[in-house]
Design an enzyme around this catalytic site. Structure first.
Site, PDB file in Angstrom:
ATOM      1  CB  ILE A  20     -18.008 -14.846  -2.960  1.00 24.51           C
ATOM      2  CG1 ILE A  20     -17.736 -14.979  -4.440  1.00 24.51           C
ATOM      3  CG2 ILE A  20     -19.654 -14.289  -2.855  1.00 24.51           C
ATOM      4  CD1 ILE A  20     -18.626 -16.132  -5.010  1.00 24.51           C
ATOM      5  CG  ASP A  76     -16.540 -27.466  10.117  1.00 18.75           C
ATOM      6  OD1 ASP A  76     -17.580 -27.349   9.330  1.00 18.75           O
ATOM      7  OD2 ASP A  76     -15.929 -28.449  10.099  1.00 18.75           O
ATOM      8  CG  ASN A  88     -19.706 -16.759   1.272  1.00 22.47           C
ATOM      9  OD1 ASN A  88     -20.183 -16.837  -0.183  1.00 22.47           O
ATOM     10  ND2 ASN A  88     -18.601 -17.163   1.642  1.00 22.47           N
ATOM     11  CB  SER A 133     -28.134 -20.244  -4.307  1.00 20.86           C
ATOM     12  OG  SER A 133     -28.777 -21.314  -5.245  1.00 20.86           O
ATOM     13  CE1 TYR A 171     -21.300 -25.706  -5.202  1.00 14.48           C
ATOM     14  CE2 TYR A 171     -22.279 -25.432  -7.544  1.00 14.48           C
ATOM     15  CZ  TYR A 171     -21.675 -24.818  -6.176  1.00 14.48           C
ATOM     16  OH  TYR A 171     -21.371 -23.728  -6.273  1.00 14.48           O
ATOM     17  CE  LYS A 211     -23.730 -23.711  -3.596  1.00 11.93           C
ATOM     18  NZ  LYS A 211     -23.368 -22.577  -2.421  1.00 11.93           N
ATOM     19  CB  THR A 260     -12.661 -16.510  -6.143  1.00 14.98           C
ATOM     20  OG1 THR A 260     -12.511 -17.483  -6.569  1.00 14.98           O
ATOM     21  CG2 THR A 260     -14.105 -16.031  -5.813  1.00 14.98           C
TER      22      THR A 260
HETATM   23  N1  LIG Z   1     -16.588 -18.903  -7.061  1.00 11.82           N
HETATM   24  C1  LIG Z   1     -17.606 -19.177  -8.115  1.00 11.82           C
HETATM   25  O1  LIG Z   1     -17.915 -19.146  -9.162  1.00 11.82           O
HETATM   26  C2  LIG Z   1     -18.964 -19.443  -7.526  1.00 11.82           C
HETATM   27  C3  LIG Z   1     -20.172 -19.479  -8.402  1.00 11.82           C
HETATM   28  C4  LIG Z   1     -21.349 -19.750  -7.641  1.00 11.82           C
HETATM   29  C5  LIG Z   1     -21.663 -20.060  -6.460  1.00 11.82           C
HETATM   30  N2  LIG Z   1     -20.213 -19.944  -5.607  1.00 11.82           N
HETATM   31  C6  LIG Z   1     -20.627 -20.333  -4.178  1.00 11.82           C
HETATM   32  O2  LIG Z   1     -20.246 -18.860  -3.551  1.00 11.82           O
HETATM   33  C7  LIG Z   1     -19.979 -19.350  -2.286  1.00 11.82           C
HETATM   34  C8  LIG Z   1     -18.213 -18.861  -1.910  1.00 11.82           C
HETATM   35  O3  LIG Z   1     -17.286 -19.589  -2.818  1.00 11.82           O
HETATM   36  P1  LIG Z   1     -16.075 -18.845  -3.222  1.00 11.82           P
HETATM   37  O4  LIG Z   1     -15.700 -19.275  -4.510  1.00 11.82           O
HETATM   38  O5  LIG Z   1     -16.044 -17.536  -2.487  1.00 11.82           O
HETATM   39  O6  LIG Z   1     -15.141 -19.905  -2.121  1.00 11.82           O
HETATM   40  P2  LIG Z   1     -13.608 -19.795  -1.460  1.00 11.82           P
HETATM   41  O7  LIG Z   1     -13.168 -21.303  -1.633  1.00 11.82           O
HETATM   42  O8  LIG Z   1     -12.628 -18.911  -2.380  1.00 11.82           O
HETATM   43  O9  LIG Z   1     -13.838 -19.513   0.061  1.00 11.82           O
HETATM   44  C9  LIG Z   1     -14.647 -20.060   0.816  1.00 11.82           C
HETATM   45  C10 LIG Z   1     -14.315 -19.817   2.321  1.00 11.82           C
HETATM   46  O10 LIG Z   1     -15.040 -20.566   3.223  1.00 11.82           O
HETATM   47  C11 LIG Z   1     -14.199 -21.085   4.167  1.00 11.82           C
HETATM   48  N3  LIG Z   1     -14.765 -22.517   4.554  1.00 11.82           N
HETATM   49  C12 LIG Z   1     -14.893 -23.615   3.711  1.00 11.82           C
HETATM   50  N4  LIG Z   1     -15.604 -24.478   4.618  1.00 11.82           N
HETATM   51  C13 LIG Z   1     -15.886 -23.911   5.713  1.00 11.82           C
HETATM   52  C14 LIG Z   1     -16.518 -24.431   6.779  1.00 11.82           C
HETATM   53  N5  LIG Z   1     -17.140 -25.680   6.972  1.00 11.82           N
HETATM   54  N6  LIG Z   1     -17.033 -23.634   7.807  1.00 11.82           N
HETATM   55  C15 LIG Z   1     -16.433 -22.199   7.820  1.00 11.82           C
HETATM   56  N7  LIG Z   1     -15.647 -21.831   6.682  1.00 11.82           N
HETATM   57  C16 LIG Z   1     -15.577 -22.505   5.605  1.00 11.82           C
HETATM   58  C17 LIG Z   1     -12.812 -21.470   3.177  1.00 11.82           C
HETATM   59  O11 LIG Z   1     -11.800 -21.370   4.398  1.00 11.82           O
HETATM   60  C18 LIG Z   1     -12.647 -20.172   2.536  1.00 11.82           C
HETATM   61  O12 LIG Z   1     -12.072 -19.149   3.310  1.00 11.82           O
HETATM   62  C19 LIG Z   1     -19.937 -20.697  -1.998  1.00 11.82           C
HETATM   63  O13 LIG Z   1     -21.151 -21.303  -1.484  1.00 11.82           O
HETATM   64  C20 LIG Z   1     -19.901 -21.140  -3.636  1.00 11.82           C
HETATM   65  O14 LIG Z   1     -20.682 -22.555  -3.875  1.00 11.82           O
HETATM   66  C21 LIG Z   1     -19.172 -19.577  -6.031  1.00 11.82           C
END
Ligand SMILES: NC(=O)c1ccc[n+]([C@@H]2O[C@H](COP(=O)([O-])OP(=O)(O)OC[C@H]3O[C@@H](n4cnc5c(N)ncnc54)[C@H](O)[C@@H]3O)[C@@H](O)[C@H]2O)c1
Length: 272
Positions: free
Chosen positions: A28, A73, A100, A155, A169, A173, A204
């Protein structure tokens, strides 16, 4: 790419506004960074993984945007402070911040009575505390610049209903939603808007790998829109919320879940 080209001539007010997106090396966050860049923002692309940060920044540069990778981080206060400093030193300011980072992927579904302190601390740190640390540093930078700004926290749709077996979680959130409202009230007089966007299950690369096609199809079938959210759609939504089109919107939590919160019954969703 200029704003007029990408938006059919509507001025979004984003041209030249500097954006920072955390966790933008994948999923995302990468799409949010891409769409803000398409709307005219120079973008600081944060990730904990140097290769991912560099790859996303290169992809934006290849589309004609201005972008830099910033490795940090976001669970570390010192690294967050250095990240914001690098963004302002290299790109000139910080006008839009998208927090994010957050996840549940390293944690399998866990019955409530099996939760221990390490589990709670890990999930709350990755989601609520990391977001809060970024928010504080971003708000300080924006106040110092005296030109307002937008802070957009990511969130989850899990906060609209009980999250059995995903309690830390959902609770972390939900904390982000409250943090967002409180910040919006406190920082509004200084022209800083604070918002949260809440994705439903979003397709994703990692979600596809972890959940599998059959499970994803059953979730799509239970959603009123009979589909799921695509990462690109969250990129477009971030552009809208950060833009002047939403300039009187603050303190809101905006769902992008294909209507999942309206479903009476649903298969286990569970975020990445
Ligand atoms: N994918 C879903 O279905 C979904 C649904 C609801 C909410 N979300 C939220 O959306 C956000 C993004 O999710 P996603 O699915 O794209 O995740 P993802 O795992 O595909 O990508 C996350 C990225 O963040 C980086 N990362 C992880 N920890 C880190 C840190 N401590 N510092 C800096 N970078 C860091 C990772 O290396 C990765 O590139 C999150 O907050 C997740 O909770 C996702």
């Amino acid at each position: 790419m200029c704003a007029a080209k990408s938006t059919g001539g509507i001025d979004l007010g984003l041209e030249g506004r500097v954006a920072l997106v955390t966790g933008a090396g994948a999923g995302i966050g990468r799409e949010i960074a891409r769409w803000l860049a398409r709307a005219g923002c120079p973008v600081a692309v944060n990730d904990i993984d140097p290769q991912r940060a560099t790859e996303t920044a290169r992809a934006l540069l290849a589309e004609g945007a201005r972008a830099i990778p910033v490795v940090a981080d976001v669970r570390s206060e010192d690294q967050v402070s250095a990240m914001i400093g690098e963004c302002r030193d290299t790109l000139g300011s910080l006008d839009i911040a998208v927090n994010n980072v957050g996840m549940n992927a390293n944690r399998p579904l866990t019955p409530f009575v099996e939760l221990d302190a390490a589990h709670w601390r890990d999930v709350v740190e990755q989601n609520l505390i990391a977001t809060a640390l970024c928010c504080v540093a971003e708000a300080r930078a924006m106040l110092e610049q005296s030109s307002g700004g937008v802070i957009l926290n990511v969130s989850s749709g899990e906060t609209t209903r009980p999250s059995p077996q995903l309690v830390p979680y959902g609770a972390a959130k939900a904390g982000i939603n409250h943090l967002t409202q409180s910040m919006a009230a406190e920082l509004g007089p200084q022209g800083i808007r604070v918002l949260a966007m809440a994705p439903g299950t979003t397709v994703t690369e990692k979600v596809r790998e972890v959940m599998g096609e059959d499970h994803l199809a059953s979730i799509a079938a239970s959603n009123p829109l009979r589909r799921m959210t695509e990462p690109e759609e969250l990129g477009r939504m971030a552009v809208f919320l950060a833009s002047d089109l939403a300039r009187c919107v603050t303190g809101q939590f905006v769902l992008a879940d294909a209507g999942a919160h309206l479903s009476r019954s649903r298969p286990d969703h569970g975020d990445a």
